[in-house]
Design an enzyme around this catalytic site. Structure first.
Site, PDB file in Angstrom:
ATOM      1  N   PRO A   1       0.819  -1.220   0.000  1.00  0.00           N
ATOM      2  CA  PRO A   1       0.000   0.000   0.000  1.00  0.00           C
ATOM      3  C   PRO A   1       0.848   1.264   0.000  1.00  0.00           C
ATOM      4  O   PRO A   1       1.985   1.245   0.479  1.00  0.00           O
ATOM      5  CB  PRO A   1      -0.818  -0.103   1.284  1.00  0.00           C
ATOM      6  CG  PRO A   1      -0.165  -1.134   2.118  1.00  0.00           C
ATOM      7  CD  PRO A   1       0.700  -1.987   1.250  1.00  0.00           C
TER       8      PRO A   1
ATOM      9  N   GLY B   1       3.384   2.615   5.705  1.00  0.00           N
ATOM     10  CA  GLY B   1       4.391   2.182   6.682  1.00  0.00           C
ATOM     11  C   GLY B   1       5.162   0.951   6.257  1.00  0.00           C
ATOM     12  O   GLY B   1       5.967   0.423   7.018  1.00  0.00           O
ATOM     13  N   LEU B   2       4.924   0.479   5.029  1.00  0.00           N
ATOM     14  CA  LEU B   2       5.566  -0.767   4.598  1.00  0.00           C
ATOM     15  C   LEU B   2       6.594  -0.542   3.496  1.00  0.00           C
ATOM     16  O   LEU B   2       6.911  -1.436   2.710  1.00  0.00           O
ATOM     17  CB  LEU B   2       4.484  -1.770   4.150  1.00  0.00           C
ATOM     18  CG  LEU B   2       3.501  -2.160   5.265  1.00  0.00           C
ATOM     19  CD1 LEU B   2       2.336  -2.974   4.716  1.00  0.00           C
ATOM     20  CD2 LEU B   2       4.215  -2.963   6.362  1.00  0.00           C
ATOM     21  N   GLY B   3       7.088   0.667   3.421  1.00  0.00           N
ATOM     22  CA  GLY B   3       8.207   0.949   2.511  1.00  0.00           C
ATOM     23  C   GLY B   3       7.805   1.061   1.048  1.00  0.00           C
ATOM     24  O   GLY B   3       8.622   0.797   0.161  1.00  0.00           O
TER      25      GLY B   3
ATOM     26  N   ASP C   1      14.869   1.921   4.429  1.00  0.00           N
ATOM     27  CA  ASP C   1      13.821   1.461   3.520  1.00  0.00           C
ATOM     28  C   ASP C   1      14.387   1.103   2.143  1.00  0.00           C
ATOM     29  O   ASP C   1      14.106   0.029   1.593  1.00  0.00           O
ATOM     30  CB  ASP C   1      12.728   2.531   3.351  1.00  0.00           C
ATOM     31  CG  ASP C   1      11.838   2.640   4.581  1.00  0.00           C
ATOM     32  OD1 ASP C   1      12.222   2.129   5.639  1.00  0.00           O
ATOM     33  OD2 ASP C   1      10.748   3.239   4.474  1.00  0.00           O
TER      34      ASP C   1
ATOM     35  N   SER D   1       7.260   3.650  -0.937  1.00  0.00           N
ATOM     36  CA  SER D   1       7.944   4.622  -1.807  1.00  0.00           C
ATOM     37  C   SER D   1       9.342   4.123  -2.179  1.00  0.00           C
ATOM     38  O   SER D   1       9.767   4.249  -3.326  1.00  0.00           O
ATOM     39  CB  SER D   1       7.987   6.010  -1.160  1.00  0.00           C
ATOM     40  OG  SER D   1       8.794   5.985  -0.012  1.00  0.00           O
ATOM     41  N   ALA D   2      10.039   3.515  -1.232  1.00  0.00           N
ATOM     42  CA  ALA D   2      11.376   2.993  -1.542  1.00  0.00           C
ATOM     43  C   ALA D   2      11.273   1.801  -2.495  1.00  0.00           C
ATOM     44  O   ALA D   2      12.075   1.657  -3.422  1.00  0.00           O
ATOM     45  CB  ALA D   2      12.088   2.582  -0.255  1.00  0.00           C
ATOM     46  N   ALA D   3      10.267   0.945  -2.275  1.00  0.00           N
ATOM     47  CA  ALA D   3      10.079  -0.222  -3.150  1.00  0.00           C
ATOM     48  C   ALA D   3       9.789   0.248  -4.576  1.00  0.00           C
ATOM     49  O   ALA D   3      10.292  -0.324  -5.552  1.00  0.00           O
ATOM     50  CB  ALA D   3       8.941  -1.098  -2.623  1.00  0.00           C
TER      51      ALA D   3
END
Ligand code: MEV
Length: 309
Positions: free
Chosen positions: A97, A101-103, A148, A105-107
């Site tokens: 999502p 909080g699960l990274g 991240d 943007s970095a992913a």
């Protein structure tokens, strides 16, 4: 996520150490079983970024100043890879999502950089991918620790500490950790919570430094506990970390409620993960993760079982 399905950037969970890691303390993170895949192709009509699940279909206009973080980030990547003059279409499949909080943007940055690398045969190393993604993170939230983009690149559990160079120590986890990820349903940009902690730190540095030191000690204990696969101890460390995150005021009513529900239904540890104040929580559930998922869903939260590590 399988590499064969496209260029991959991994989502992440922070087991112990968010926020303190921005201030040079250790943190433990691991890839989440969700992430981002991207493909690039040549295009005839300008450069386009398409992310159906995030409702994004945006075009880079030549000479235009872009205000959205996604386009600014894409523009930065293209510039750094010397591809600004090559019209490209980048299609992204995101199972992580946005602002959760699960990274995410970095992913996304890692997946897009890797897709461009594959399509344009740039021959980037992982270290270069990670460095480019770090610059995107800097654009998105000013002073990222770098954790991240590191997990998004390497996709493995690790102990991290920022620095020149950062400490990136792969951790050996004998078996995947039986976890539950719960989503609060509240999108929150990490930039905001990091900035809020910064303001509070500036007002009272000694209190905040003490909290960061406590979190650092928990992360260091976490290394041995994780490698010994001692889930009871790991759960206790996660709970202690959540107390410190509450002291930093980055938890929220929704996160606190979900954490309570998880603990009441068999989780040995539960805490927020990532920037907090919304976003996601993780719960360590050795016995019956399904029970925790059901309880969270009954309280109208989205929740899923996740093997971490
Ligand atoms: C965000 O996933 C983790 C934070 O510690 C920020 C950072 O490390 O850049 C809140």
């Amino acid at each position: 996520m399988k590499e064969a399905e496209g260029a991959v950037g991994y989502g992440k969970v922070i087991l112990i150490g968010e926020h303190a890691v921005v201030y040079g303390r250790h943190a433990i993170a691991a890839p989440a079983p969700m992430g981002v895949r991207a493909r690039a192709e040549d295009s005839k009509d300008g450069t386009e970024l398409i992310i159906p699940r995030w409702g994004v279909e945006q075009r880079l206009g030549p000479g235009t100043k872009h205000s959205g973080a996604l386009l600014q980030s894409l523009e930065l990547i293209l510039k750094r890879l010397e591809l600004a003059d090559r019209p490209l279409r980048i299609r992204v499949d995101a199972s992580v999502p946005r602002a959760g909080g699960l990274g995410g943007s970095a992913a996304l940055a890692v997946a897009v950089i890797r897709a461009l690398d594959a399509h344009c045969a740039l021959g980037l190393t992982d270290r270069e991918v990670c460095a480019h993604a770090y610059e995107c993170e800097r654009l998105a939230h000013g002073m990222p620790s770098g954790i991240d983009n590191t997990v998004a690149t390497y996709g493995r559990p690790l102990l991290y500490r920022r620095g020149e160079p950062p400490l990136i120590e792969p951790l050996h986890v004998a078996k995947p950790l039986p976890m539950v990820i719960g989503l609060s349903g509240v999108e929150r940009l990490t930039a905001r919570t990091v900035a809020r902690v910064r303001e509070a730190w500036q007002r009272d540095k000694s209190r905040h430094e003490r909290i960061f030191d406590e979190i650092d000690a928990l992360a260091m204990q976490g290394v041995a506990v994780l490698e010994a696969w001692d889930l009871q101890q790991l759960g206790q460390l996660m709970n202690a970390c959540q107390c410190q995150l509450q002291a930093l005021r980055v938890s929220s009513c929704e996160l606190d409620e979900m954490i309570e529900i998880a603990r009441a239904n068999g989780a040995v540890g539960a805490k927020l993960t990532g920037g907090g104040d919304g976003g996601a929580m993780i719960a360590l559930c050795p016995d019956d993760p399904g029970n925790v998922v059901r309880a969270l869903q009954q309280a109208n939260y989205q929740a899923m079982e996740a093997s971490i590590g």
